[in-house]
Design a protein around this motif. Structure first.
Motif, mmCIF file in Angstrom:
data_model
loop_
_atom_site.group_PDB
_atom_site.id
_atom_site.type_symbol
_atom_site.label_atom_id
_atom_site.label_comp_id
_atom_site.label_asym_id
_atom_site.label_seq_id
_atom_site.Cartn_x
_atom_site.Cartn_y
_atom_site.Cartn_z
ATOM 1 N N MET A 154 0.630 -1.265 -0.023
ATOM 2 C CA MET A 154 -0.072 0.010 0.033
ATOM 3 C C MET A 154 0.794 1.268 0.072
ATOM 4 O O MET A 154 0.667 2.503 -0.782
ATOM 5 C CB MET A 154 -1.080 0.172 1.126
ATOM 6 C CG MET A 154 -1.779 1.150 1.209
ATOM 7 S SD MET A 154 -2.949 1.088 2.689
ATOM 8 C CE MET A 154 -2.114 2.341 3.950
ATOM 9 N N GLU A 155 1.788 1.222 0.825
ATOM 10 C CA GLU A 155 2.984 2.306 0.921
ATOM 11 C C GLU A 155 3.508 2.581 -0.662
ATOM 12 O O GLU A 155 3.911 3.670 -0.869
ATOM 13 C CB GLU A 155 3.637 2.013 1.969
ATOM 14 C CG GLU A 155 3.104 2.493 3.157
ATOM 15 C CD GLU A 155 4.186 1.717 4.550
ATOM 16 O OE1 GLU A 155 3.627 2.289 5.689
ATOM 17 O OE2 GLU A 155 4.983 1.134 4.141
ATOM 18 N N LYS A 156 3.815 1.593 -1.233
ATOM 19 C CA LYS A 156 4.621 1.640 -2.185
ATOM 20 C C LYS A 156 3.577 2.025 -3.374
ATOM 21 O O LYS A 156 3.937 3.021 -4.161
ATOM 22 C CB LYS A 156 5.022 0.397 -2.868
ATOM 23 C CG LYS A 156 5.800 0.358 -4.224
ATOM 24 C CD LYS A 156 6.325 -1.201 -4.624
ATOM 25 C CE LYS A 156 6.793 -0.958 -6.087
ATOM 26 N NZ LYS A 156 6.966 -2.265 -6.392
ATOM 27 N N GLU A 157 2.167 1.651 -3.524
ATOM 28 C CA GLU A 157 1.353 2.236 -4.415
ATOM 29 C C GLU A 157 1.287 3.638 -3.997
ATOM 30 O O GLU A 157 0.860 4.476 -5.045
ATOM 31 C CB GLU A 157 -0.096 1.418 -3.903
ATOM 32 C CG GLU A 157 -0.020 0.203 -4.662
ATOM 33 C CD GLU A 157 -1.132 -0.579 -4.090
ATOM 34 O OE1 GLU A 157 -2.167 -0.158 -3.352
ATOM 35 O OE2 GLU A 157 -1.610 -1.645 -4.888
ATOM 36 N N GLY A 158 1.407 4.269 -2.878
ATOM 37 C CA GLY A 158 1.034 5.518 -2.337
ATOM 38 C C GLY A 158 2.392 6.384 -2.974
ATOM 39 O O GLY A 158 2.154 7.663 -3.001
ATOM 40 N N SER A 189 3.858 7.666 -9.643
ATOM 41 C CA SER A 189 4.023 6.711 -10.575
ATOM 42 C C SER A 189 5.444 6.975 -11.252
ATOM 43 O O SER A 189 6.091 6.030 -11.868
ATOM 44 C CB SER A 189 2.894 6.796 -11.972
ATOM 45 O OG SER A 189 3.134 8.100 -12.251
ATOM 46 N N TRP A 190 6.122 8.392 -11.191
ATOM 47 C CA TRP A 190 7.228 8.508 -11.781
ATOM 48 C C TRP A 190 8.344 7.963 -10.925
ATOM 49 O O TRP A 190 9.656 7.697 -11.347
ATOM 50 C CB TRP A 190 7.661 9.778 -11.865
ATOM 51 C CG TRP A 190 7.338 10.876 -10.949
ATOM 52 C CD1 TRP A 190 6.303 11.470 -10.266
ATOM 53 C CD2 TRP A 190 8.488 10.974 -9.674
ATOM 54 N NE1 TRP A 190 6.630 12.152 -9.343
ATOM 55 C CE2 TRP A 190 8.007 11.840 -8.806
ATOM 56 C CE3 TRP A 190 9.719 10.782 -9.792
ATOM 57 C CZ2 TRP A 190 8.707 12.134 -7.760
ATOM 58 C CZ3 TRP A 190 10.374 11.181 -8.654
ATOM 59 C CH2 TRP A 190 9.918 11.826 -7.546
ATOM 60 N N PHE A 191 7.950 7.475 -9.660
ATOM 61 C CA PHE A 191 9.036 7.269 -8.490
ATOM 62 C C PHE A 191 9.231 5.746 -8.577
ATOM 63 O O PHE A 191 10.082 5.181 -8.250
ATOM 64 C CB PHE A 191 8.726 7.869 -7.405
ATOM 65 C CG PHE A 191 9.936 7.661 -6.360
ATOM 66 C CD1 PHE A 191 10.903 8.183 -6.485
ATOM 67 C CD2 PHE A 191 9.803 7.079 -5.030
ATOM 68 C CE1 PHE A 191 12.048 8.168 -5.760
ATOM 69 C CE2 PHE A 191 10.833 6.745 -4.278
ATOM 70 C CZ PHE A 191 11.828 7.507 -4.476
ATOM 71 N N ARG A 192 8.065 5.033 -9.230
ATOM 72 C CA ARG A 192 8.219 3.441 -8.756
ATOM 73 C C ARG A 192 9.231 2.741 -9.572
ATOM 74 O O ARG A 192 9.899 1.997 -9.218
ATOM 75 C CB ARG A 192 6.697 2.925 -9.203
ATOM 76 C CG ARG A 192 5.734 3.244 -8.192
ATOM 77 C CD ARG A 192 4.501 2.873 -8.554
ATOM 78 N NE ARG A 192 3.187 3.463 -7.750
ATOM 79 C CZ ARG A 192 2.278 3.734 -8.158
ATOM 80 N NH1 ARG A 192 1.554 3.195 -9.455
ATOM 81 N NH2 ARG A 192 1.445 4.278 -7.404
ATOM 82 N N PRO A 193 9.479 3.070 -10.868
ATOM 83 C CA PRO A 193 10.729 2.568 -11.438
ATOM 84 C C PRO A 193 12.169 2.829 -10.734
ATOM 85 O O PRO A 193 12.880 2.079 -10.585
ATOM 86 C CB PRO A 193 10.791 3.167 -12.973
ATOM 87 C CG PRO A 193 9.391 3.805 -12.993
ATOM 88 C CD PRO A 193 8.965 4.025 -11.697
ATOM 89 N N ALA A 230 14.644 -0.015 -9.415
ATOM 90 C CA ALA A 230 16.045 -0.115 -9.746
ATOM 91 C C ALA A 230 16.869 0.165 -8.497
ATOM 92 O O ALA A 230 18.131 -0.552 -8.471
ATOM 93 C CB ALA A 230 16.465 1.237 -10.618
ATOM 94 N N GLU A 231 16.503 0.903 -7.419
ATOM 95 C CA GLU A 231 17.254 0.977 -6.176
ATOM 96 C C GLU A 231 17.318 -0.494 -5.636
ATOM 97 O O GLU A 231 18.224 -0.759 -5.075
ATOM 98 C CB GLU A 231 16.215 1.737 -5.047
ATOM 99 C CG GLU A 231 16.975 2.133 -3.947
ATOM 100 C CD GLU A 231 16.424 3.340 -3.217
ATOM 101 O OE1 GLU A 231 16.677 4.475 -3.463
ATOM 102 O OE2 GLU A 231 15.540 3.022 -2.715
#
Length: 183
Positions: free
Chosen positions: A73-77, A80-84, A88-89
């Motif tokens: 849920m936190e990742k979904e928050g 969208s530009w930060f998810r890739p 990668a991290e």
């Protein structure tokens, strides 16, 4: 409107509690919360927190399911530009960062991250805490087996600010150095 994953967490909590044969009062005693708190969390009238879900996972022997769903849920928050970047991290062998104005997120202490995130005065206290938790969870990449090498260039001036919310007093400095050394 509630996030879909939050609804899933609430539904799974209720399903697992009922499968364990526990009413809200019995379950509440085991997780050290009141029955009304359990009811409020399950119905969505009160937000759940990491500690509540952690205790629920322990009592219900779920193998960490609820806390894992919270991480999703936190990742979904995340934008969208930060998810890739997050993906990668997690897969990186080496991370390099240069932040002339802030301590990099992977080295921030919880209090420092909270101060940075609170700069967005449109966020509620719950949103701030979710973002702080998500930022702290990102640091797990540095504790995994075979973690990436982290190279961070930090401008010393950010550690000596005296006129901003992000001031480092001697205790903050000690906390930061200890935190950074662990990573």
């Amino acid at each position: 409107m509630e996030e879909p994953t939050a609804g899933l967490i609430r539904a799974q909590l209720r399903r697992m509690r009922l499968a364990a044969g526990l009413n809200q009062e019995e379950f509440g005693k085991q997780v050290h919360y009141s029955a009304s708190m359990v009811s409020s969390v399950e119905t969505g009238t009160r937000p759940f927190d990491r500690q509540f879900l952690f205790r629920a996972d322990e009592v219900l022997h779920s193998g960490g399911l609820l806390v894992s769903l919270l991480r999703i849920m936190e990742k979904e928050g995340q934008p969208s530009w930060f998810r890739p970047w997050l993906e990668a991290e997690r897969a990186a062998r080496q991370l390099r960062c240069f932040h002339p104005g802030l301590v990099p997120a992977l080295l921030q202490t919880e209090n420092y991250a909270r101060a940075v995130i609170r700069c967005d005065d449109l966020l509620t206290d719950d949103e701030v805490e979710r973002k702080v938790a998500a930022r702290m969870d990102r640091q797990a990449v540095l504790h995994q087996p075979d973690p990436p090498q982290l190279i961070a260039v930090i401008d010393e001036a950010i550690l000596h600010r005296t006129d901003e919310v992000l001031t480092f007093d001697p205790q903050n400095w000690k906390s930061f150095v200890e935190h950074a050394a662990r990573h």
